[in-house]
Design a protein around this motif. Sequence first.
Motif, mmCIF file in Angstrom:
data_model
loop_
_atom_site.group_PDB
_atom_site.id
_atom_site.type_symbol
_atom_site.label_atom_id
_atom_site.label_comp_id
_atom_site.label_asym_id
_atom_site.label_seq_id
_atom_site.Cartn_x
_atom_site.Cartn_y
_atom_site.Cartn_z
ATOM 1 N N MET A 61 -19.300 -24.815 13.177
ATOM 2 C CA MET A 61 -19.037 -23.469 13.713
ATOM 3 C C MET A 61 -17.538 -23.187 13.758
ATOM 4 N N GLY A 62 -16.771 -24.189 14.198
ATOM 5 C CA GLY A 62 -15.312 -24.030 14.281
ATOM 6 C C GLY A 62 -14.712 -23.732 12.920
ATOM 7 N N VAL A 63 -15.202 -24.430 11.895
ATOM 8 C CA VAL A 63 -14.702 -24.188 10.535
ATOM 9 C C VAL A 63 -15.045 -22.750 10.115
ATOM 10 N N GLY A 64 -16.270 -22.324 10.424
ATOM 11 C CA GLY A 64 -16.704 -20.973 10.032
ATOM 12 C C GLY A 64 -15.877 -19.886 10.702
ATOM 13 N N ILE A 65 -15.649 -20.032 12.007
ATOM 14 C CA ILE A 65 -14.852 -19.014 12.729
ATOM 15 C C ILE A 65 -13.415 -19.006 12.200
ATOM 16 N N ALA A 66 -12.857 -20.197 12.004
ATOM 17 C CA ALA A 66 -11.477 -20.288 11.514
ATOM 18 C C ALA A 66 -11.368 -19.657 10.126
ATOM 19 N N GLN A 67 -12.369 -19.909 9.277
ATOM 20 C CA GLN A 67 -12.345 -19.337 7.926
ATOM 21 C C GLN A 67 -12.371 -17.808 7.988
#
Length: 379
Positions: A249-255
């Motif tokens: 999720m963190g990767v998705g939001i950051a992306q």
Amino acid sequence: MNFDLTQEQQMIKKTIKEFADEVVAPGAVDRDRSKEFPADIFKQLSDMGMMGLPFDEKYGGAGADTTSFAIVTEELSRACASTGITYSAHISLGGAPLNLFGTEQQKQRYLTPICKGESFGAFGLTEPNAGSDAGGTQTRATEDGDDWVINGSKVYITNASYANHLALTAITGMEGGKKEISAIIVPTDAEGFTIIDNYEKMGLNASNTTELVLDNVRVPKENLLGKRGQGFKQFMATLDGGRIGIAAMGVGIAQAAFDRALRYSKERKQFGKTLSEFQITQFKLADMAMKIELARNMVYKAAWLKDQGRPFTKEASMAKLYASEISMEVADEAIQIHGGYGYMKEYEVERYMRDAKLLEIGEGTSEIQRMVIARQIGC
Ligand code: CAA
């Protein structure tokens, strides 16, 4: 060593990316405001076979691997983190403990509806007085004939309003002066079971977060999940997998934050040139891209270890810690690049920051991750 996704993972990524862009992203702003649960999106995800993605086909799953689960969670979260957390909890907290510790009969009965999207998956660990200290459980299950009678409460439980049943931890006795904690499957329509859905949250507004109250809830003894007294360890092992989901999720939001910041920096002109022509902006974007790349690699490594059947507690914790912290940093920089516009709701980047904050708290705070990692490295 091979850093390429397999053909199946590539296919899943392509399918879910298109779905996220075309179906999930367009309503994200409205859902953040209305707090409406994305039920229709999940109906479609169910039709796509995503609801039981990593579970065995004999229970209605798709038999895919943990990396695929991470890819789907990342892409959904990139479009709408409320949708992402609903999916992550459904699979990794709801389905996973049944899959890991359930009997064949329990899997048929409880995992199958989760895989088919007939029930959302959820689990109950956290209590008002047992947050980071998850072993501080006060909920009790006492034996009465062929039943467990459960009394207590749980807080911050994702998806419970949409679940037909969930596994929760309860004290079932004392052993050698220590609490014996077991996991028990409880149908959400059981008499005495109340689900309260009235939290006012900072972010992840369209996800379902609930309080559970158990007042003499009676379930058959056969609803014990796994071995009596092993509930805490089972839930810790479940959280290892859940932390891969939160990291994704963190990767998705950051992306998502990075994509918007990059686009805006090429459009916005100040002092006669675009922001992207200033080295200060380029350096910010370079740092953001590097952090995302590293976080994604950490997620994939933890997922890969899990799929190899190798220990992955440390790597899942590291991935969760790093990805959640960089998602806050990247969202913060994205707002900074947008300047005053970034502070306004219509530019969306402020939502990323509000949503990302939960990742540093849920499924073990950043402080707890550091504690887990410290123990794993022999401190
Ligand atoms: N896998 C398997 N077993 C594990 C384990 C793991 N990852 N981690 C610990 N254990 C075992 C230990 O080996 C130990 O076993 P023995 O008693 O046989 O030695 C036992 O569990 C107790 O371990 P600890 O002594 O390490 O336990 P602790 O009380 O010190 O707590 C902790 C450890 C890491 C701090 C743990 O309490 C923790 O992770 N806390 C955070 C909880 C958390 O993440 N909560 C969020 C839940 S998400 C939620 O509630 C939202 C929702 O939607 C449901």
